[in-house]
Scaffold this motif. Structure first.
Motif, short mmCIF file in Angstrom:
data_model
loop_
_atom_site.label_atom_id
_atom_site.label_comp_id
_atom_site.label_asym_id
_atom_site.label_seq_id
_atom_site.Cartn_x
_atom_site.Cartn_y
_atom_site.Cartn_z
N VAL A 8 21.21 -24.27 36.20
CA VAL A 8 22.56 -23.95 36.67
C VAL A 8 22.76 -22.45 36.72
N PHE A 9 23.37 -21.97 37.80
CA PHE A 9 23.82 -20.57 37.84
C PHE A 9 25.28 -20.57 38.26
N SER A 10 26.10 -19.76 37.59
CA SER A 10 27.43 -19.50 38.13
C SER A 10 27.90 -18.11 37.73
N GLY A 11 28.90 -17.63 38.47
CA GLY A 11 29.39 -16.28 38.24
C GLY A 11 30.90 -16.24 38.16
N VAL A 12 31.40 -15.31 37.36
CA VAL A 12 32.85 -15.07 37.28
C VAL A 12 33.08 -13.57 37.45
N GLN A 13 34.05 -13.21 38.29
CA GLN A 13 34.32 -11.80 38.53
C GLN A 13 35.14 -11.18 37.39
N PRO A 14 34.77 -9.98 36.97
CA PRO A 14 35.52 -9.31 35.91
C PRO A 14 36.70 -8.53 36.50
N LEU A 46 29.03 -6.56 40.33
CA LEU A 46 28.74 -6.02 41.67
C LEU A 46 29.63 -6.66 42.74
N HIS A 47 30.05 -7.90 42.48
CA HIS A 47 31.02 -8.51 43.40
C HIS A 47 32.40 -7.88 43.23
N ALA A 48 32.74 -7.58 41.98
CA ALA A 48 34.07 -7.00 41.72
C ALA A 48 34.27 -5.69 42.49
N SER A 129 29.58 -8.51 53.27
CA SER A 129 28.27 -9.11 52.97
C SER A 129 28.23 -9.77 51.57
N TYR A 130 29.41 -9.84 50.94
CA TYR A 130 29.59 -10.48 49.63
C TYR A 130 28.84 -11.83 49.50
N PRO A 131 28.95 -12.72 50.50
CA PRO A 131 28.26 -14.01 50.35
C PRO A 131 26.73 -13.89 50.29
N LEU A 133 25.13 -11.52 48.69
CA LEU A 133 24.86 -11.19 47.28
C LEU A 133 25.00 -12.44 46.42
N MET A 134 25.98 -13.25 46.75
CA MET A 134 26.17 -14.50 46.00
C MET A 134 24.95 -15.42 46.18
N ALA A 135 24.42 -15.49 47.40
CA ALA A 135 23.21 -16.29 47.64
C ALA A 135 22.05 -15.73 46.82
N ALA A 136 21.95 -14.40 46.75
CA ALA A 136 20.88 -13.77 45.98
C ALA A 136 21.03 -14.10 44.49
N ASP A 137 22.27 -14.07 43.98
CA ASP A 137 22.51 -14.40 42.57
C ASP A 137 21.87 -15.74 42.20
N ILE A 138 22.09 -16.69 43.09
CA ILE A 138 21.67 -18.07 42.82
C ILE A 138 20.16 -18.22 43.03
N PRO A 147 28.10 -24.74 39.68
CA PRO A 147 29.49 -25.16 39.51
C PRO A 147 30.43 -24.10 40.11
N VAL A 148 31.24 -24.50 41.06
CA VAL A 148 32.19 -23.59 41.71
C VAL A 148 33.48 -24.34 42.08
N GLY A 149 34.52 -23.59 42.33
CA GLY A 149 35.75 -24.17 42.83
C GLY A 149 35.63 -24.46 44.32
N ASP A 151 37.19 -23.32 46.70
CA ASP A 151 37.25 -22.10 47.54
C ASP A 151 35.89 -21.46 47.77
N GLN A 152 34.89 -21.83 46.96
CA GLN A 152 33.56 -21.22 47.11
C GLN A 152 32.57 -22.13 47.85
N LYS A 153 33.07 -23.28 48.31
CA LYS A 153 32.19 -24.26 48.93
C LYS A 153 31.49 -23.68 50.17
N1 TRP Z 1 32.30 -15.68 44.42
C1 TRP Z 1 32.51 -16.32 43.16
C2 TRP Z 1 34.04 -16.35 42.88
O1 TRP Z 1 34.74 -15.45 43.24
C3 TRP Z 1 31.82 -15.61 42.03
C4 TRP Z 1 30.34 -15.68 42.20
C5 TRP Z 1 29.51 -14.64 42.49
C6 TRP Z 1 29.52 -16.84 42.06
N2 TRP Z 1 28.21 -15.07 42.55
C7 TRP Z 1 28.20 -16.39 42.28
C8 TRP Z 1 29.79 -18.18 41.79
C9 TRP Z 1 27.13 -17.28 42.27
C10 TRP Z 1 28.72 -19.06 41.75
C11 TRP Z 1 27.40 -18.62 41.99
O2 TRP Z 1 34.47 -17.29 42.25
#
Ligand code: TRP
Length: 345
Positions: A8-14, A46-48, A129-131, A133-138, A147-149, A151-153
């Motif tokens: 599992v990978f997920s991210g939360v913005q600070p 980096l997303h923030a 280009s935010y998405p 970076l999100m693809a790279a995170d995962i 796991p995402v809300g 809005d991130q589908k």
């Molecule tokens: N974009 C997500 C949000 O705002 C945060 C996020 C960044 C994320 N990278 C991710 C969520 C990778 C899941 C996987 O909620």
């Protein structure tokens, strides 16, 4: 080489103001997933910065999200917690994905349209280009579940499109380099259900949000017991008593929201909560809800305060998590470079 079946990978913005909606909608889910998955939870600094952040506030918010994760029960030793900018592979793979994703794909992203609004020309290139970076995170961890809300589908679908395009653009080289077909997995979204969609305490039709100007619209994870109780007492309701069955909540968004919050905090079914409190006045139910919220959130608030009082300790946890994350990401980056013909030792 095979890839992990359950990472599992997920991210939360600070970006501040973590609230009850984040807690019930995301963080408690992250906690539960630790049972069955190898989990990597990332504070995505980096997303923030795709919108301007005050440096001191950004650092404080990064530590606060970390403290919230730990205080809520995420184990930073069994699993991994770190902030994104410490692992350079995220930015590196994001560049590669800038070259894989198509302009047309990003142009369809509804979140960019909402966030950029009328000032598209003035939005940062990073916000666009935010998405990627999100693809790279995962994918830099070849994670299988995210796991995402709701809005991130769309961003998750884009991640799958990028993985698929990479796999097919480089299919020949993937094979020649001895990797199994489809180097990147197509990660599955674990969408948080409507049951955990927590609405504003002032308006049952708007999501609880950190950007609502009224602080009475949300319960922050940093609120103390008195503030929590006051906000519950002041929460908007209607003049009708609480119904004994779900049907009676129709069209009564504010009332329904409070019942949902109660059920989620108590880990009980909605019917069950209504069976107990239905027929009574709101004041009694609100008192019970305030007590419950204070009991559940109080210890988390205390632990967050304790952790935040020692920033050096939090930073150590983040750097330790980053070192372990790098161990997973580095060989994947090496594979990606070999596959693409980028030379490296
Ligand atoms: N974009 C997500 C949000 O705002 C945060 C996020 C960044 C994320 N990278 C991710 C969520 C990778 C899941 C996987 O909620």
């Amino acid at each position: 080489m095979t890839y992990p079946q359950n990472r599992v990978f997920s991210g939360v913005q600070p970006t501040g103001n973590l609230h009850l909606g984040n807690y019930l909608g995301a963080i408690t889910r992250f906690v539960d997933l630790q049972q069955d998955f190898e989990c990597i939870y990332c504070v995505v600094d980096l997303h923030a910065i795709t919108t301007w952040q005050d440096p001191e506030v950004l650092a404080a918010n990064t530590r606060e999200v970390t403290a919230a994760f730990i205080a809520s029960g995420i184990d930073p030793e069994k699993h991994i917690i770190f902030n994104q900018s410490r692992v350079t592979a995220h930015a590196e793979l994001a560049w590669i994905f800038n070259c894989v994703a198509r302009m047309g794909w990003l142009n369809r992203m509804t979140q960019f349209k909402e966030k950029a609004g009328k000032h598209r020309e003035n939005a940062s290139v990073g916000l666009f280009s935010y998405p990627n970076l999100m693809a790279a995170d995962i994918l830099v961890y070849r994670a299988t579940h995210v796991p995402v809300g709701e809005d991130q589908k769309q961003h998750l679908e884009l991640t799958r499109d990028i993985a698929q395009k990479f796999n097919s653009d480089y299919a020949g080289s993937i094979q020649k380099n001895g990797f199994e077909e489809g180097y990147f997995p197509l990660p599955e979204p674990l969408i948080q259900g409507a049951a955990t969609r927590i609405m504003s305490l002032r308006d049952g039709s708007a999501k609880m949000s950190k950007s609502d100007p009224s602080d009475y619209s949300r319960i922050n994870l940093t609120d103390d017991a008195d503030t929590i109780a006051l906000k519950v007492r002041k929460a908007r309701t209607d003049p009708e008593p609480l119904p004994s069955e779900m049907d009676g909540l129709e069209g009564r968004g504010e009332a329904e929201n409070l019942v949902r919050i109660f059920a989620a905090l108590a880990d009980r079914q909605l019917d069950d909560v209504l069976a107990e409190y239905g027929g009574g006045q709101f004041s009694g139910f609100k008192q019970a809800l305030a007590d419950l919220a204070v009991t559940k959130l109080g210890p988390i608030n205390d632990e967050m305060k304790r952790l935040c009082a020692d920033p050096g300790h939090i930073d150590k946890i983040l750097s330790n998590g980053a070192a372990r994350a790098t161990e997973i990401a580095a060989p994947i980056m090496t594979d990606v470079k070999s596959i693409m013909g980028l030379l490296h030792d």
